[in-house]
Design a protein around this motif. Structure first.
Motif, PDB file in Angstrom:
ATOM      1  N   LEU A 136       0.826  -1.210   0.000  1.00 46.14           N
ATOM      2  CA  LEU A 136       0.000   0.000   0.000  1.00 46.14           C
ATOM      3  C   LEU A 136       0.860   1.260   0.000  1.00 46.14           C
ATOM      4  CD1 LEU A 136      -2.815  -1.013   2.510  1.00 46.14           C
ATOM      5  CD2 LEU A 136      -3.019  -0.726   0.049  1.00 46.14           C
ATOM      6  N   GLN A 137       1.971   1.221   0.755  1.00 48.01           N
ATOM      7  CA  GLN A 137       2.865   2.385   0.771  1.00 48.01           C
ATOM      8  C   GLN A 137       3.461   2.628  -0.614  1.00 48.01           C
ATOM      9  OE1 GLN A 137       5.590   1.299   3.883  1.00 48.01           O
ATOM     10  NE2 GLN A 137       4.312   2.142   5.518  1.00 48.01           N
ATOM     11  N   ASP A 138       3.840   1.550  -1.307  1.00 48.01           N
ATOM     12  CA  ASP A 138       4.385   1.692  -2.662  1.00 48.01           C
ATOM     13  C   ASP A 138       3.337   2.274  -3.607  1.00 48.01           C
ATOM     14  OD1 ASP A 138       6.309  -1.396  -2.430  1.00 48.01           O
ATOM     15  OD2 ASP A 138       6.769   0.644  -1.766  1.00 48.01           O
ATOM     16  N   LYS A 139       2.074   1.837  -3.459  1.00 49.07           N
ATOM     17  CA  LYS A 139       1.016   2.359  -4.322  1.00 49.07           C
ATOM     18  C   LYS A 139       0.792   3.848  -4.069  1.00 49.07           C
ATOM     19  CE  LYS A 139      -1.499  -1.978  -5.022  1.00 49.07           C
ATOM     20  NZ  LYS A 139      -2.772  -2.702  -4.814  1.00 49.07           N
ATOM     21  N   VAL A 140       0.880   4.260  -2.802  1.00 51.84           N
ATOM     22  CA  VAL A 140       0.727   5.689  -2.481  1.00 51.84           C
ATOM     23  C   VAL A 140       1.825   6.513  -3.151  1.00 51.84           C
ATOM     24  CG1 VAL A 140       0.842   7.367  -0.605  1.00 51.84           C
ATOM     25  CG2 VAL A 140      -0.501   5.304  -0.326  1.00 51.84           C
ATOM     26  N   LYS A 141       3.075   5.984  -3.129  1.00 55.53           N
ATOM     27  CA  LYS A 141       4.176   6.682  -3.791  1.00 55.53           C
ATOM     28  C   LYS A 141       3.914   6.798  -5.288  1.00 55.53           C
ATOM     29  CE  LYS A 141       7.720   5.373  -0.427  1.00 55.53           C
ATOM     30  NZ  LYS A 141       9.002   4.639  -0.216  1.00 55.53           N
ATOM     31  N   ASP A 142       3.394   5.705  -5.909  1.00 57.60           N
ATOM     32  CA  ASP A 142       3.093   5.742  -7.339  1.00 57.60           C
ATOM     33  C   ASP A 142       2.018   6.776  -7.637  1.00 57.60           C
ATOM     34  OD1 ASP A 142       3.447   2.131  -7.703  1.00 57.60           O
ATOM     35  OD2 ASP A 142       4.946   3.744  -7.724  1.00 57.60           O
ATOM     36  N   LEU A 143       1.007   6.875  -6.771  1.00 58.36           N
ATOM     37  CA  LEU A 143      -0.046   7.868  -6.975  1.00 58.36           C
ATOM     38  C   LEU A 143       0.506   9.288  -6.884  1.00 58.36           C
ATOM     39  CD1 LEU A 143      -3.015   6.291  -4.972  1.00 58.36           C
ATOM     40  CD2 LEU A 143      -2.797   6.518  -7.441  1.00 58.36           C
ATOM     41  N   GLU A 144       1.461   9.510  -5.970  1.00 51.39           N
ATOM     42  CA  GLU A 144       2.063  10.838  -5.871  1.00 51.39           C
ATOM     43  C   GLU A 144       2.841  11.169  -7.145  1.00 51.39           C
ATOM     44  OE1 GLU A 144       2.694  10.885  -0.994  1.00 51.39           O
ATOM     45  OE2 GLU A 144       4.385  10.606  -2.358  1.00 51.39           O
ATOM     46  N   THR A 145       3.548  10.153  -7.708  1.00 51.78           N
ATOM     47  CA  THR A 145       4.274  10.374  -8.957  1.00 51.78           C
ATOM     48  C   THR A 145       3.317  10.681 -10.091  1.00 51.78           C
ATOM     49  OG1 THR A 145       6.005   8.863  -8.209  1.00 51.78           O
ATOM     50  CG2 THR A 145       5.936   9.372 -10.563  1.00 51.78           C
ATOM     51  N   ASP A 146       2.205   9.911 -10.170  1.00 52.09           N
ATOM     52  CA  ASP A 146       1.207  10.161 -11.213  1.00 52.09           C
ATOM     53  C   ASP A 146       0.590  11.546 -11.061  1.00 52.09           C
ATOM     54  OD1 ASP A 146      -0.012   6.726 -11.182  1.00 52.09           O
ATOM     55  OD2 ASP A 146       1.694   7.660 -12.218  1.00 52.09           O
ATOM     56  N   LYS A 147       0.435  12.008  -9.809  1.00 51.91           N
ATOM     57  CA  LYS A 147      -0.111  13.341  -9.576  1.00 51.91           C
ATOM     58  C   LYS A 147       0.805  14.414 -10.170  1.00 51.91           C
ATOM     59  CE  LYS A 147      -1.383  16.528  -5.869  1.00 51.91           C
ATOM     60  NZ  LYS A 147      -1.437  16.719  -4.409  1.00 51.91           N
ATOM     61  N   ASP A 148       2.125  14.237  -9.974  1.00 53.95           N
ATOM     62  CA  ASP A 148       3.070  15.211 -10.541  1.00 53.95           C
ATOM     63  C   ASP A 148       2.999  15.209 -12.062  1.00 53.95           C
ATOM     64  OD1 ASP A 148       5.569  14.428  -8.013  1.00 53.95           O
ATOM     65  OD2 ASP A 148       3.870  15.810  -7.969  1.00 53.95           O
ATOM     66  N   LYS A 149       2.916  13.998 -12.667  1.00 52.46           N
ATOM     67  CA  LYS A 149       2.813  13.924 -14.123  1.00 52.46           C
ATOM     68  C   LYS A 149       1.521  14.574 -14.613  1.00 52.46           C
ATOM     69  CE  LYS A 149       5.587   9.729 -14.663  1.00 52.46           C
ATOM     70  NZ  LYS A 149       5.596   8.318 -15.138  1.00 52.46           N
ATOM     71  N   LEU A 150       0.432  14.368 -13.848  1.00 56.67           N
ATOM     72  CA  LEU A 150      -0.842  14.959 -14.233  1.00 56.67           C
ATOM     73  C   LEU A 150      -0.783  16.478 -14.180  1.00 56.67           C
ATOM     74  CD1 LEU A 150      -3.782  14.534 -15.002  1.00 56.67           C
ATOM     75  CD2 LEU A 150      -4.342  14.381 -12.576  1.00 56.67           C
ATOM     76  N   ASN A 151      -0.108  17.031 -13.176  1.00 57.79           N
ATOM     77  CA  ASN A 151       0.041  18.487 -13.096  1.00 57.79           C
ATOM     78  C   ASN A 151       0.817  19.017 -14.298  1.00 57.79           C
ATOM     79  OD1 ASN A 151      -1.347  18.681 -10.679  1.00 57.79           O
ATOM     80  ND2 ASN A 151       0.478  18.393  -9.426  1.00 57.79           N
ATOM     81  N   GLU A 152       1.885  18.287 -14.694  1.00 56.47           N
ATOM     82  CA  GLU A 152       2.644  18.697 -15.877  1.00 56.47           C
ATOM     83  C   GLU A 152       1.764  18.639 -17.121  1.00 56.47           C
ATOM     84  OE1 GLU A 152       6.964  17.032 -14.284  1.00 56.47           O
ATOM     85  OE2 GLU A 152       6.041  16.222 -16.089  1.00 56.47           O
ATOM     86  N   ARG A 153       0.943  17.591 -17.228  1.00 54.67           N
ATOM     87  CA  ARG A 153       0.056  17.457 -18.371  1.00 54.67           C
ATOM     88  C   ARG A 153      -0.959  18.592 -18.413  1.00 54.67           C
ATOM     89  NH1 ARG A 153      -0.809  16.874 -23.341  1.00 54.67           N
ATOM     90  NH2 ARG A 153      -2.725  15.796 -23.952  1.00 54.67           N
ATOM     91  N   ILE A 154      -1.467  19.001 -17.241  1.00 51.77           N
ATOM     92  CA  ILE A 154      -2.425  20.106 -17.177  1.00 51.77           C
ATOM     93  C   ILE A 154      -1.795  21.396 -17.693  1.00 51.77           C
ATOM     94  CG2 ILE A 154      -3.707  21.585 -15.579  1.00 51.77           C
ATOM     95  CD1 ILE A 154      -4.259  19.101 -13.878  1.00 51.77           C
ATOM     96  N   GLN A 155      -0.538  21.644 -17.298  1.00 53.32           N
ATOM     97  CA  GLN A 155       0.146  22.836 -17.793  1.00 53.32           C
ATOM     98  C   GLN A 155       0.308  22.789 -19.310  1.00 53.32           C
ATOM     99  OE1 GLN A 155       0.837  25.504 -15.995  1.00 53.32           O
ATOM    100  NE2 GLN A 155      -0.015  24.495 -14.177  1.00 53.32           N
ATOM    101  N   ASP A 156       0.641  21.587 -19.836  1.00 56.56           N
ATOM    102  CA  ASP A 156       0.782  21.439 -21.289  1.00 56.56           C
ATOM    103  C   ASP A 156      -0.544  21.690 -21.991  1.00 56.56           C
ATOM    104  OD1 ASP A 156       3.105  18.658 -20.955  1.00 56.56           O
ATOM    105  OD2 ASP A 156       3.437  20.823 -20.902  1.00 56.56           O
ATOM    106  N   LEU A 157      -1.650  21.201 -21.405  1.00 53.80           N
ATOM    107  CA  LEU A 157      -2.964  21.409 -22.005  1.00 53.80           C
ATOM    108  C   LEU A 157      -3.358  22.879 -21.998  1.00 53.80           C
ATOM    109  CD1 LEU A 157      -4.940  18.341 -20.587  1.00 53.80           C
ATOM    110  CD2 LEU A 157      -4.175  18.704 -22.934  1.00 53.80           C
ATOM    111  N   LYS A 158      -2.956  23.591 -20.927  1.00 47.14           N
ATOM    112  CA  LYS A 158      -3.238  25.030 -20.894  1.00 47.14           C
ATOM    113  C   LYS A 158      -2.519  25.748 -22.033  1.00 47.14           C
ATOM    114  CE  LYS A 158      -4.168  25.452 -15.932  1.00 47.14           C
ATOM    115  NZ  LYS A 158      -3.700  26.051 -14.644  1.00 47.14           N
ATOM    116  N   THR A 159      -1.242  25.362 -22.240  1.00 50.21           N
ATOM    117  CA  THR A 159      -0.482  25.965 -23.337  1.00 50.21           C
ATOM    118  C   THR A 159      -1.113  25.635 -24.681  1.00 50.21           C
ATOM    119  OG1 THR A 159       1.533  25.768 -22.016  1.00 50.21           O
ATOM    120  CG2 THR A 159       1.800  26.134 -24.382  1.00 50.21           C
ATOM    121  N   GLU A 160      -1.527  24.356 -24.836  1.00 43.30           N
ATOM    122  CA  GLU A 160      -2.160  23.954 -26.089  1.00 43.30           C
ATOM    123  C   GLU A 160      -3.478  24.671 -26.304  1.00 43.30           C
ATOM    124  OE1 GLU A 160      -3.571  19.805 -28.301  1.00 43.30           O
ATOM    125  OE2 GLU A 160      -2.623  19.788 -26.340  1.00 43.30           O
TER     126      GLU A 160
END
Length: 321
Positions: free
Chosen positions: A125-149
């Motif tokens: 479960l701890q490993d899954k939480v870490k993966d979710l935090e990583t996915d959250k960072d990627k999602l934030n980057e994707r949101i910024q890219d979508l704003k630019t697009e």
């Protein structure tokens, strides 16, 4: 040892006992003295035979009560002081018993196995939480890219002030400039069409078209990504002709080709052009003229970082040499 003799320690003990008895006797008053004192006070006529005994008994009872009270207080203090030590010692003893003799406290191998499995589940479960935090960072980057697009798409929706007769290229950035039909400059990068050539596939009803473009940085050394069809949705390159759309299947930038995510990355040296080749497969044989050649790229520099949609219009297609 001789019966009629004492050691020095025994003699010392006897002296202490007799001294204590002497002190007790000195603190007592004889009955005759008591009667004389009562006679002087005029109370001797009231004295009964058992008054002295009753007073002695009462005093003895009060003395014993004080002694028992002192004993109880001492025992209570002793219990308060020793209880934490006894509890700590019992805890330590249980730890030793659990470690050495688990069967004595009801522990079995099955329970130990369940404990290990529970620990593994917690770690998972701890490993899954870490993966979710990583996915959250990627999602934030994707949101910024979508704003630019989104900003770029809004600029695309503005009225085109360039004459359709000349069919010059359209600049998709917020600050468009008028440029020749076969080249465009965006954010300090010049995109110049070199050629678009077609090649036929044997026994096939389709053709492949490869467009070569020279890309030059005019301000500084930069990093550039070019996309064919990104599997993560970052962008794609395409051509449109008579309402039909064809998506790029391969991109090359210098000596690099697109990887599995559908993009290629290379560095540009200021004022030195580098060739990019965008390939489209499965194109209809009717296509001899491209209405719009649009390719998606990402620029990273000290003055601008973001996506750029570059368009070249009315591009001619020539047979492969």
């Amino acid at each position: 040892m001789i019966k009629n003799s004492l050691t020095e320690e025994q003699f010392q003990g006897l002296v202490e006992r007799l001294s204590k008895r002497k002190n007790e006797l000195e603190g007592r008053i004889t009955i005759e003295t008591v009667k004389d004192s009562l006679r002087e006070l005029g109370l001797s006529d009231l004295l009964r035979e058992n008054d002295i005994d009753e007073v002695c008994k009462q005093m003895n009872r009060e003395l014993r009560m004080r002694q028992w009270t002192n004993y109880f207080k001492f025992a209570l203090i002793l219990m308060i002081l020793t209880a934490p030590l006894a509890a700590f010692g019992g805890y330590k003893l249980r730890e030793v018993i659990v470690a050495k003799f688990p069967a004595f406290v009801g522990l079995t191998n099955d329970e130990s196995l369940q404990s290990r499995e529970l620990k593994l589940q917690v770690k998972d479960l701890q490993d899954k939480v870490k993966d979710l935090e990583t996915d959250k960072d990627k999602l934030n980057e994707r949101i910024q890219d979508l704003k630019t697009e989104n900003k770029t798409l809004k600029n695309l929706g503005k009225p085109d002030t360039i004459s359709q007769a000349t069919r010059t290229s359209v600049i998709t950035e917020p600050t468009p400039t008028t440029v020749p039909s076969q080249s465009v400059e965006l954010e300090g990068i010049i995109y110049e069409l070199k050629s678009c050539q077609k090649s036929y596939n044997v026994n096939s009803s389709t053709q492949s078209i490869s467009c070569a473009i020279l890309i030059t940085s005019t301000k500084e050394n930069v990093n550039l990504n070019l996309y064919s069809n990104s599997r993560y949705g970052y962008g794609r390159s395409r051509l449109l002709d008579q309402g039909k759309e064809y998506v790029a299947t391969k991109v090359e930038l210098g000596t690099y080709s697109n990887n599995r995510d559908g993009s290629v990355k290379n560095s540009l040296i200021k004022d030195i052009p580098i060739e990019a080749i965008i390939t489209f497969k499965g194109v209809s044989l009717d296509v001899n003229q491209i209405d719009v050649l649009q390719f998606r790229n990402h620029l990273k520099s000290s003055y601008y970082t973001g996506y750029i949609n570059t368009e070249l219009r009315n591009v001619s297609v020539t047979p492969e040499e």
